[in-house]
Design a protein around this motif. Structure first.
Motif, PDB file in Angstrom:
ATOM      1  N   ASP A  10     -25.680 -17.992 -37.751  1.00 39.34           N
ATOM      2  CA  ASP A  10     -27.005 -18.450 -37.146  1.00 39.34           C
ATOM      3  C   ASP A  10     -27.382 -17.808 -36.033  1.00 39.34           C
ATOM      4  N   SER A  14     -32.012 -18.844 -31.418  1.00 40.98           N
ATOM      5  CA  SER A  14     -33.109 -19.945 -31.775  1.00 40.98           C
ATOM      6  C   SER A  14     -32.565 -21.010 -32.441  1.00 40.98           C
ATOM      7  N   ASN A  15     -31.033 -20.972 -32.484  1.00 45.11           N
ATOM      8  CA  ASN A  15     -30.301 -22.184 -33.148  1.00 45.11           C
ATOM      9  C   ASN A  15     -30.934 -22.471 -34.698  1.00 45.11           C
ATOM     10  N   LEU A  16     -31.070 -21.514 -35.323  1.00 44.56           N
ATOM     11  CA  LEU A  16     -31.542 -21.565 -36.827  1.00 44.56           C
ATOM     12  C   LEU A  16     -30.473 -21.025 -37.624  1.00 44.56           C
ATOM     13  N   LYS A  44     -32.586 -24.251 -41.501  1.00 43.93           N
ATOM     14  CA  LYS A  44     -32.240 -25.607 -40.581  1.00 43.93           C
ATOM     15  C   LYS A  44     -32.664 -25.028 -39.145  1.00 43.93           C
ATOM     16  N   ASN A  45     -32.839 -25.946 -38.441  1.00 40.56           N
ATOM     17  CA  ASN A  45     -33.180 -26.197 -36.972  1.00 40.56           C
ATOM     18  C   ASN A  45     -32.176 -26.792 -36.265  1.00 40.56           C
ATOM     19  N   GLN A  51     -38.597 -24.992 -33.745  1.00 42.95           N
ATOM     20  CA  GLN A  51     -38.745 -23.385 -33.696  1.00 42.95           C
ATOM     21  C   GLN A  51     -39.559 -22.877 -34.709  1.00 42.95           C
ATOM     22  N   ILE A  89     -40.272 -25.233 -37.798  1.00 42.63           N
ATOM     23  CA  ILE A  89     -39.244 -26.082 -38.126  1.00 42.63           C
ATOM     24  C   ILE A  89     -38.870 -27.071 -37.098  1.00 42.63           C
ATOM     25  N   GLU A  94     -34.828 -29.183 -41.815  1.00 44.16           N
ATOM     26  CA  GLU A  94     -34.641 -27.819 -42.605  1.00 44.16           C
ATOM     27  C   GLU A  94     -35.919 -27.878 -43.343  1.00 44.16           C
TER      28      GLU A  94
END
Length: 555
Positions: A10, A14-16, A44-45, A51, A89, A94
């Protein structure tokens, strides 16, 4: 796991997270070309705030699929015009980025690695799966499965012993069969085994050994168990093995991984080891001095050697600890290939089974053996041969009294007993025949049933028989008649043990009926002498006969 993420990356900024969902295979084991691969790509966030992802909707993800000798890049299969789209998101949620369907194209069978990436967010997810191309089972090719005995002649199972199954391919047709399976084809049950489906060609009537595998009873209920066996991706190859199972208490130690290594140069030397895969010690308690037992199974499923119950095992109560992440040799021994019947074991792929009975630990190793040929008839003389008979069938006299008088018959061997009967054939021809006048030296000795059986053993199963091709014996050869009189044909098998039978035939030469032309003149009457039948000397023949023929009838 057939489908497992090897890596999931990930973006720390962005923590995605890129998440790949691939539909499970229909058989739960591997994917095949009978259906498309269906994939869902999600983002997924993991952040606490919403985001946004900006991406190209024409090509929202990249993919490279590879195996050891093959690779496909999705960019080579598509066109990506410049486009832009934004996706928002919410925290902890997600969203589906895209879906993708693939028809497997020209992918080979085997392990395939899928490397998915999302370049705009610098995300990656890698998965591995097993793919198998399908093929039809060739006509007249049969997958044979033999369930081995467990103890004595028993075939039922308990928790302490898995089912040992021997597999082979048989050509039951009349033509050569070339196997169409690829190198990644494997024998499968509820999992894929390490056994190959085989390669090369099989002659008519021949077999190809695939090997042994052990089938555990994890999760099985007590009662009748049906074990399905097939070749991966081979349509129409399924066979089954049926057994009974009863759960019994076992003091198992799951952290111990058993194995047995062998050396078969002159003797079968084996070493039974346990590997402690955990980071804590493993504790074993042995109730008696026989801490390891061994038995050997022949390709027909019969136990040919067994140490269980054959040794004196005094009580000991010895305790053994195996240190973490170490391997301990439990026992070592050797065997001279002499079976429980006192004879050397036969040819073929055998299975060595070594067990630790106190904890239900079992390890196996197959090995090929070729009989040395010393004392090939060992053990055959101890069989009860009273139920085996060699007999004459379908005896007929052809062209009786003619210029080509001959007899034809079939020779059959029958086992009417309750058990199979074994033979050893020293030569390629199975039958020896002698033709002689009764009480005289043989006129002719010859052999029939020449089918290249020399040096082989065979078995006639209970209530079965075998008939050799029809034998024809002429009594006129190139216009030359055999001597007139009472002939006998003695027949015996060349096998060990040997079986015999005989038949008799009376030959009195060629008889041509005189053709008399009718005339108008009256012939002078001539008196005919009367024959007193009481003065005819009777013919007496002694011996045991299946069938006797004369010039007029048979009995």
């Amino acid at each position: 796991m057939i489908l497992a993420p090897m890596a999931s990356a990930d973006s720390s900024e962005s923590n995605l997270e890129l998440r790949i969902d691939i539909d499970e295979p229909s058989n739960g084991i591997y994917y095949s070309d009978t259906g498309d691969l269906e994939v869902t790509i999600r983002i997924k966030n993991h952040a606490d705030t919403a985001q946004e992802l900006v991406y190209n909707p024409a090509c929202p993800f990249d993919l490279v699929i590879s195996s050891d000798e093959w690779q496909m890049d999705l960019d080579d299969e598509r066109i990506c015009p410049d486009q832009s789209r934004a996706m928002s998101i919410q925290p902890g949620q997600e969203r589906i980025l895209s879906t993708w369907s693939w028809d497997w194209n020209n992918a080979p069978s085997g392990d395939l690695d899928f490397e998915f990436t999302q370049s705009e967010a610098n995300l990656e997810d890698i998965h591995s799966l097993i793919f198998q191309r399908t093929v039809e089972m060739p006509e007249n090719l049969k997958l044979d499965a033999i369930l081995a005995e467990t103890l004595g002649q028993e075939n039922s199972h308990t928790s302490s012993m898995p089912a040992m199954i021997y597999l082979s391919l048989s050509n039951i047709g009349t033509d050569l069969i070339t196997l169409p399976f690829d190198e990644n084809c494997r024998v499968q049950t509820n999992v894929l085994t390490d056994l190959s489906c085989g390669f090369g060609a099989i002659e008519s009537g021949e077999q190809l050994a695939l090997g042994w595998f052990a089938w555990g009873f994890e999760g099985a209920e007590d009662g009748d168990i049906l074990i399905p066996i097939s070749l991966s991706g081979v349509i129409g190859s399924t066979t089954t093995v049926e057994t009974t199972y009863m759960r019994t208490p076992t003091n198992s130690v799951p952290q111990l991984i058993p194995s047995v290594t062998i050396d078969t140069d002159n003797l079968l030397e084996w070493h039974f080891t346990l590997e402690n895969s955990a980071d804590v010690p493993a504790k074993l308690i042995f109730e008696d001095a026989c801490i390891a037992e061994a038995h050997v199974i022949a390709p027909n499923g019969e136990i040919v050697f067994d140490s269980r119950g054959a040794r004196f095992c005094p009580d000991t109560g010895i305790e053994q600890k195996i240190a973490p992440l170490t391997t301990h040799t439990v026992a070592s021994d050797y065997w001279d290939f002499i079976g429980s019947n006192g004879c050397e074991i036969g040819d073929g792929m055998h299975l060595l089974v070594v067990s630790q009975p106190d904890h239900g630990i079992v390890a196996t190793q197959s090995f090929m053996h070729e009989n040395s040929g010393v004392n090939p008839a060992c053990g055959l003389d101890h069989q009860d041969d009273t139920s085996v008979q060699l007999r004459i069938d379908n005896l007929a006299v052809l062209d009786a009294d003619g210029l080509n008088e001959r007899i034809s018959f079939e020779v059959t061997i029958v086992n009417s007993g309750d058990e199979g009967f074994d033979f050893y054939w020293p030569t390629d021809c199975a039958l020896q025949l002698e033709l002689s006048l009764i009480g005289e030296e043989p006129e002719r000795i010859w052999y029939e049933g020449c089918e290249a059986v020399g040096g082989q053993r065979s078995t006639i199963e209970s209530l079965q028989s075998y008939t050799w091709p029809t034998v024809v014996v002429p009594f006129v050869d190139d216009g030359q008649e055999l001597a007139h009189g009472n002939w006998q044909i003695s027949i015996e098998t060349t096998s060990l043990p040997t079986f015999r039978t005989q038949l008799a035939h009376t030959y009195d030469g060629v008889y041509l009926q005189e053709i008399v032309e009718e005339t108008l003149s009256e012939e002078e009457f001539q008196p005919v002498a009367q024959i007193n039948e009481q003065n005819v000397e009777p013919l007496q023949i002694g011996g045991d006969w299946n069938y006797v023929t004369t010039s007029t009838q048979g009995c």
